[in-house]
Write an enzyme that holds these catalytic residues in place. Structure first.
Site, short mmCIF file in Angstrom:
data_model
loop_
_atom_site.label_atom_id
_atom_site.label_comp_id
_atom_site.label_asym_id
_atom_site.label_seq_id
_atom_site.Cartn_x
_atom_site.Cartn_y
_atom_site.Cartn_z
N SER A 76 -66.76 52.96 25.56
CA SER A 76 -66.46 51.90 24.60
C SER A 76 -66.40 52.43 23.16
O SER A 76 -65.53 53.20 22.81
CB SER A 76 -67.48 50.77 24.77
OG SER A 76 -67.14 49.65 24.00
N ASP A 87 -57.14 62.30 18.14
CA ASP A 87 -55.73 62.01 17.86
C ASP A 87 -55.33 62.31 16.42
O ASP A 87 -54.17 62.61 16.13
CB ASP A 87 -55.41 60.55 18.18
CG ASP A 87 -55.32 60.30 19.68
OD1 ASP A 87 -55.50 61.26 20.45
OD2 ASP A 87 -55.09 59.14 20.08
N LYS A 101 -63.91 52.86 29.20
CA LYS A 101 -64.06 51.41 29.02
C LYS A 101 -63.41 51.00 27.71
O LYS A 101 -63.91 51.31 26.64
CB LYS A 101 -65.54 50.99 29.01
CG LYS A 101 -65.74 49.49 28.85
CD LYS A 101 -67.22 49.15 28.74
CE LYS A 101 -67.42 47.63 28.61
NZ LYS A 101 -66.84 47.08 27.39
#
Length: 199
Positions: A76, A87, A101
């Site tokens: 999460s 990224d 998740k």
């Protein structure tokens, strides 16, 4: 405080971190991402983008290199942080693939004082990747091992008071970390980058 003491690099340990509030994950990302960098966005079940979070850059910390440790227990909110760092090419992810998740849940109060928790959207990393069911893959995959813990378990047993007293002793924490294979790999990477930067 770390910067004031002269720390140049940082290892952020998100292993076994099940995450928390979205706002908290965004706040952590803002420490490491410059203004305007995309942190995370959400889409509803129809695929329509709902929320988009970018770094304000107000609390930026220039640690270099930045290493993020993750494992199967990272989920999460901790996956949002790891995904944003990866990224945006801000740091290196080391460890094992995370849990996966990425559901956004809304709590709807009911008349009988109970509540219904509905999944209403899904998180996406800045590159557009869905975390859900896939997780964040590390840049460098490293299995976990710890020679000190192995020796303690062999000597005392995992459930023994002696084992627990040692493992939870704050003064022993550094020794345990330095015997941790994933932490050791992170330290080696930091040293390698420092050598490269000085060439």
């Amino acid at each position: 405080q770390l910067e004031a003491e002269g720390a140049a690099s940082l290892i952020l340990d998100l292993r076994n971190n099940p995450g928390g509030l979205l706002d908290a994950a965004v706040a952590v990302c803002e420490l490491f991402l410059k203004k305007g960098a995309l942190i995370v966005y959400t889409k509803d079940r129809s695929g329509k983008e709902q929320l988009r979070f970018e770094s304000s850059g107000r609390n930026y910390l220039s640690f270099h290199p930045l290493i993020v440790l993750v494992n199967k227990g990272s989920a999460s909110g901790s996956e949002i942080v790891a995904g944003a760092v990866k990224d945006n090419k801000r740091g290196i992810i080391i460890g094992k693939t995370t849990f996966g998740k990425a559901s956004v849940q809304t709590v709807v109060p009911m008349r009988d004082q109970s509540a219904l928790r509905l999944t209403t959207a899904e998180y996406y990393t800045p590159s557009g990747a869905s975390i859900h069911g896939k997780g964040i893959e590390p840049d460098i995959e490293v299995e976990y091992s710890n020679t000190v813990i192995d020796e303690l378990q062999e000597k005392f047993g995992k459930e023994s008071p002696e084992y627990e007293a040692y493992v939870f002793d704050k003064e022993k924490r550094l020794e345990l970390l330095l015997a941790d294979s994933q932490v050791q790999r992170a330290i080696d990477v930091i040293k390698g980058i420092a050598v490269w930067d000085n060439l």
